[in-house]
Each structure stands twice: as C-alpha cells, then as structure tokens.
Design an enzyme around this catalytic site. Structure first.
Site, mmCIF file in Angstrom:
data_model
loop_
_atom_site.group_PDB
_atom_site.id
_atom_site.type_symbol
_atom_site.label_atom_id
_atom_site.label_comp_id
_atom_site.label_asym_id
_atom_site.label_seq_id
_atom_site.Cartn_x
_atom_site.Cartn_y
_atom_site.Cartn_z
ATOM 1 N N HIS A 277 7.375 -67.111 -60.057
ATOM 2 C CA HIS A 277 8.338 -68.210 -59.912
ATOM 3 C C HIS A 277 8.356 -68.704 -58.467
ATOM 4 O O HIS A 277 8.286 -69.915 -58.212
ATOM 5 C CB HIS A 277 9.716 -67.689 -60.344
ATOM 6 C CG HIS A 277 10.857 -68.624 -60.137
ATOM 7 N ND1 HIS A 277 11.613 -69.125 -61.173
ATOM 8 C CD2 HIS A 277 11.420 -69.144 -59.006
ATOM 9 C CE1 HIS A 277 12.568 -69.897 -60.696
ATOM 10 N NE2 HIS A 277 12.466 -69.930 -59.382
ATOM 11 N N GLU A 278 8.463 -67.764 -57.519
ATOM 12 C CA GLU A 278 8.547 -68.152 -56.113
ATOM 13 C C GLU A 278 7.251 -68.788 -55.621
ATOM 14 O O GLU A 278 7.275 -69.764 -54.868
ATOM 15 C CB GLU A 278 8.911 -66.938 -55.257
ATOM 16 C CG GLU A 278 10.267 -66.319 -55.570
ATOM 17 C CD GLU A 278 11.418 -67.307 -55.489
ATOM 18 O OE1 GLU A 278 11.422 -68.170 -54.589
ATOM 19 O OE2 GLU A 278 12.321 -67.228 -56.341
ATOM 20 N N HIS B 121 6.967 -72.486 -56.156
ATOM 21 C CA HIS B 121 7.768 -73.336 -55.264
ATOM 22 C C HIS B 121 6.973 -73.787 -54.040
ATOM 23 O O HIS B 121 7.287 -74.815 -53.437
ATOM 24 C CB HIS B 121 9.003 -72.581 -54.766
ATOM 25 C CG HIS B 121 10.145 -72.535 -55.723
ATOM 26 N ND1 HIS B 121 10.506 -73.595 -56.526
ATOM 27 C CD2 HIS B 121 11.045 -71.540 -55.987
ATOM 28 C CE1 HIS B 121 11.570 -73.255 -57.238
ATOM 29 N NE2 HIS B 121 11.911 -72.027 -56.935
ATOM 30 N N ASP C 43 13.830 -76.244 -59.078
ATOM 31 C CA ASP C 43 14.634 -75.488 -60.041
ATOM 32 C C ASP C 43 15.454 -76.481 -60.856
ATOM 33 O O ASP C 43 16.623 -76.729 -60.576
ATOM 34 C CB ASP C 43 15.552 -74.492 -59.320
ATOM 35 C CG ASP C 43 14.789 -73.321 -58.746
ATOM 36 O OD1 ASP C 43 13.918 -72.791 -59.455
ATOM 37 O OD2 ASP C 43 15.062 -72.930 -57.595
#
Length: 351
Positions: free
Chosen positions: A302-303, A306, A317
C-alpha cells in the site's frame, strides 16, 4: 529502496470480514471550503444525516498532521502535495482518532495549504475535497460515509505564499544509519519478501488472470487499465526486492513523529520516503490468513504505491478498506492505494 532508520527520534473467517457497507445515501458529510486569508483555509464539515455518526478523522479534517485535506488544482492539473499519507488500523481504534458529530452538527478546521503545497508561483487555483470517511462503532470500522465539498477558486499571491513555513522539514542525512533494531529489521525484510511475492502474483493476475476478479477491485476489464495496474504492481515488486537501492527510502521506525495512536505506517510521497510505526510490528500479522485483513506485506505494498518514484503518479487514499475501495469508479480505483493492497491479498488467498 534504501532500507534505513533515523538514529534520533525526530478478522473473521469469511471473505466479507472487512467488506463494510456504505452508509445510506441519506447520510453524508457536507464540506464547505472558504478562504480565511491568503492561503489559510477554513473547512466546515456538517453531518447532513438524521443520525449521529462517529468516524476516523485520520487523513481527514481535524487531523493535526500535514495530511491531504484538499486537492489543489492549477489549470486542471493537480499541484504536488508535500505532506504525509497515513495508513491506520481498522479495529481497536482509540478515541483520540475518532470524531463524533450529532445529526446536523458541524466541525470546523483551519489549515494553510501553503504548508504542504508549493504556491510560490501564485495565480489562479481551485480547491476541492471528496471521498469516503470510515464510520466507527465500538472501536471498529463498520461502514463509510461519502463527503464532498464546493469548488473554492482562489487567486494566490505567490510572494506571500512563499513565506509560509513548510510542514515538512528537510531530513538531516547525517542522522541516518542502517536499521539497528534486529527484530524490526528481520520483520521488515520478511514483509518486503512477501511484498515481492504478492505484487508479482497480482501483476500476473492483472495481465492475464480472471477478468471478473480484476473488475471486482478496479471496476473495468479494459486491457489498458489492466496494463496500468500490472505495471504499478511490477514496479512495487521491483522496488521491494532491494534493501540498498531504488527510488524510495524505507525507515524501520518513525522519522518525523507522525506515528500517532492507530497509525500503522506513513508515506511522504513527494520525497519517496516510507516509515513504519510501532504497531506495524505489534498489531499486524506478517501475512493475512483471511480475505481483506490487514497485514505487514499489504501495508508495505500500500505504502509503495503512494510513492511516485516507484510508479508515477503515486496513488491516493480515496477509499479505505474493501467496501469503500470497491465502491470507487474505475478511474478512482486505479489511483487508490488500498485497491492494490486488497487485490494482492485476494489473489494470494484466492478470495
């Protein structure tokens, strides 16, 4: 990816365990943006529903950290955001991460957009905010409320904007050292290895796997979207493979003091920096055993999404958790970090 830290501190058993419902269309949060002075903005958030609501205010209005509360556009192009994006846990949420609004009640939040956006060139810009905010009951996310704002058009004085102190300070590179906590280093190395496996498997599935499964998370079966999703996941796998090179710097521990209660990890997208928080290690399993459950590997994945240095543009998000993520449009889902984490989890577990 450079694997490092700072030496000074600066669940259930079914597929739909985390498939929370979107609240009734009659319930929503209405956001009114107005200019206080220069680049200082006021947001008034009103509960327009008939019932009281409690929601997570992390990554939202009332969050005191330099999070993305509004998107800033110049000539229809979004201006780069230089703040943080935080991932938080979905259960066991503490009261300090929550806000309750009674029916018709409002909260007000003032912030300066120049602290997280370079507006030194001045000129016309437009602000807007929309998305889904997680609703909480008994300390756990149980649903989501949509929110949207007016478009606020401003004419910025670049000279004044350039005098505003930035929220994020330059990192002192002299304070950086190899991750010295053996336990955390081992856990993160395992998470990175699992991230490579999950991202590669999800990339293969995106290119040539089940069209219906892809559509569940990305709301289309178009070959162009499948290629973009696969390419981003392949880039994540490549970034996670090396602890000594790459486009990102990954810290074992908090680097800037943004690991508040319930925060698992955060990213500084404009700087391609990722940091884990204490509960990344104590709260999350290495790999989830149930569909849509949070774990260390998908949090790291997920990170990585970004960070624009991994694959540009970096994700946002827009919908947090299965229900919110799968309620997005295709164009939103392809830019939503949790859509990638959830899809990778689903492919890994056969959800």
């Amino acid at each position: 990816m450079r694997f490092t830290t700072l030496s000074t501190a600066f669940l259930a058993l079914a597929q739909n365990v985390y498939a929370f419902p979107i609240e009734s269309d009659l319930s929503a949060l209405d956001v009114t943006l107005s200019q206080v002075s220069d680049t200082r903005i006021k947001a008034v958030v009103k509960n327009t529903g008939a019932e009281n609501v409690t929601f997570v205010h992390l990554n939202f209005f009332r969050d005191s950290a330099p999070v993305k509360k509004v998107s800033v556009y110049r000539e229809n192009n979004e201006v780069v955001f230089d703040g943080i994006k935080r991932r938080f846990q979905l259960q066991g949420l503490a009261s300090e991460s929550l806000t309750t609004l009674e029916a018709g009640e409002v909260l007000e939040d003032e912030f300066d957009i120049a602290t997280t956006t370079d507006l030194s060139s001045g000129g016309a810009i437009t602000l807007r905010s929309n998305g889904l905010v997680p609703v909480v009951k008994d300390g756990a996310v149980t649903g989501y409320l949509p929110y949207s704002s007016n478009d606020l058009k401003l004419n910025i004085d670049g000279a004044k904007a350039s005098t505003v102190t930035k929220a994020l300070k330059p990192l002192d590179r002299r304070t950086k050292e190899t991750c010295s906590n053996a336990s955390r280093k081992s856990a993160l190395e395992k998470a990175l290895s699992n991230t490579v496996k999950l991202a590669n498997a999800a990339a293969t599935a995106a290119r040539s796997g089940s069209a219906s499964k892809f559509s569940e998370y990305f709301k289309t079966t178009s070959s162009s979207t499948r290629s973009v999703v696969a390419a981003r996941l392949e880039a994540v796998a490549k970034e996670a493979q090396s602890a000594s090179s790459g486009s990102t710097t990954y810290y074992c521990s908090d680097t800037l003091g943004y690991c508040e209660t319930n925060v698992l990890a955060y990213t500084l997208p404009a700087r391609n920096i990722i940091a884990n928080c204490d509960i990344y290690y104590s709260y999350l399993p290495a790999l989830a055993g149930t569909c849509h459950q949070q774990d260390q590997a998908t949090t790291t994945l997920h990170e990585f999404t970004h960070a624009p240095g991994v694959y540009s543009p970096g994700t946002d998000d827009l919908g947090y958790g299965y229900s919110a993520a799968t309620s997005l449009s295709s164009s939103q889902a392809v830019l939503n970090a949790d859509s990638y984490a959830l899809y990778a989890n689903a492919i890994n577990l056969g959800c």
